[in-house]
Design an enzyme around this catalytic site. Structure first.
Site, PDB file in Angstrom:
ATOM      1  N   HIS A  62       0.828   7.057   2.710  1.00  0.00           N
ATOM      2  CA  HIS A  62      -0.369   7.180   3.571  1.00  0.00           C
ATOM      3  C   HIS A  62      -1.096   6.042   3.814  1.00  0.00           C
ATOM      4  O   HIS A  62      -1.384   4.988   2.727  1.00  0.00           O
ATOM      5  CB  HIS A  62      -0.996   8.213   2.679  1.00  0.00           C
ATOM      6  N   LYS A  72      -7.636   0.635  -1.883  1.00  0.00           N
ATOM      7  CA  LYS A  72      -7.294   1.771  -3.113  1.00  0.00           C
ATOM      8  C   LYS A  72      -7.323   1.053  -4.415  1.00  0.00           C
ATOM      9  O   LYS A  72      -6.289  -0.027  -4.257  1.00  0.00           O
ATOM     10  CB  LYS A  72      -6.084   2.700  -2.797  1.00  0.00           C
ATOM     11  N   TYR A 132      -7.516   7.456  -8.223  1.00  0.00           N
ATOM     12  CA  TYR A 132      -7.627   6.626  -7.123  1.00  0.00           C
ATOM     13  C   TYR A 132      -9.133   6.123  -7.052  1.00  0.00           C
ATOM     14  O   TYR A 132     -10.052   7.302  -7.004  1.00  0.00           O
ATOM     15  CB  TYR A 132      -7.477   7.349  -5.858  1.00  0.00           C
ATOM     16  N   ASP A 168       4.710  15.208   4.560  1.00  0.00           N
ATOM     17  CA  ASP A 168       5.118  13.813   4.321  1.00  0.00           C
ATOM     18  C   ASP A 168       6.692  13.656   4.646  1.00  0.00           C
ATOM     19  O   ASP A 168       7.161  12.873   4.628  1.00  0.00           O
ATOM     20  CB  ASP A 168       5.064  13.629   2.662  1.00  0.00           C
TER      21      ASP A 168
END
Length: 181
Positions: A62, A72, A132, A168
């Site tokens: 992603h 991130k 995250y 996905d």
């Protein structure tokens, strides 16, 4: 904190420096000043946690495009994962290259993922939990993804895929990222 640049320009492994005593240890996991000193974006807009029941679970690959590109900082807080990033910056000398690393609750290592890097991971243990920290808010209109098995990248996942979302499995084959003008 100890900052080690990966083979992909701008992506870093971040290890903690433990201050130990009889109680255990204390360590800093984030500091705006230290991130800035290493040329990293020190903004945190959002924090998320992902829990995964089964080893072999795959999440990714992603990323978000402009105007919502995001940095991130990824850390595994329970269990273990194999974390992978792909450089999608056309001007980068490491464009389309990927890097993978094991993040575990034991090694307490984090991966700093720059803007315009695709990110995904596979769980190596049952009950893996991943935290995250993101520099931008999630913006669904700017979310993109790559297939985890796209031959353009040749990622070798350590385990057979046991769980993956339908989304996905449906990403299109890689095409260069077009940024709005």
């Amino acid at each position: 904190m100890l900052f080690t640049e990966t083979p992909l320009k701008g992506a870093f492994l971040i290890d903690i420096e433990q201050r130990q005593d009889t109680r255990g240890f204390f360590a800093r996991t984030f500091c705006q000043k230290e991130f800035s000193a290493h040329g990293l974006k020190p903004t945190i807009a959002q924090c998320n946690v992902a829990f995964n029941h089964n080893s072999g679970t795959l999440r990714g690959m992603h990323y978000q495009v402009a105007p919502a590109t995001e940095v991130k900082l990824v850390r595994c807080t329970h269990g273990a994962i194999y974390d992978v990033i792909i450089d999608l910056r056309p001007e980068s000398p490491t464009y389309k290259l990927h890097f993978g690393v094991e993040l575990t609750a034991q090694n307490r290592r984090a991966l700093y993922v720059p803007e315009m890097f695709a990110h995904g991971y596979q769980t190596l243990t049952d009950d893996a939990e991943v935290v995250y920290q993101m520099s931008e808010f999630y913006a669904p209109d700017y979310q993109r993804g790559l297939r985890y098995d796209d031959p353009a990248f040749g990622i070798e996942w350590p385990l057979p895929i046991s769980e993956i979302s339908e989304k996905d499995t449906c990403w299109s084959p890689f095409e260069p990222v077009l940024q709005p003008v």
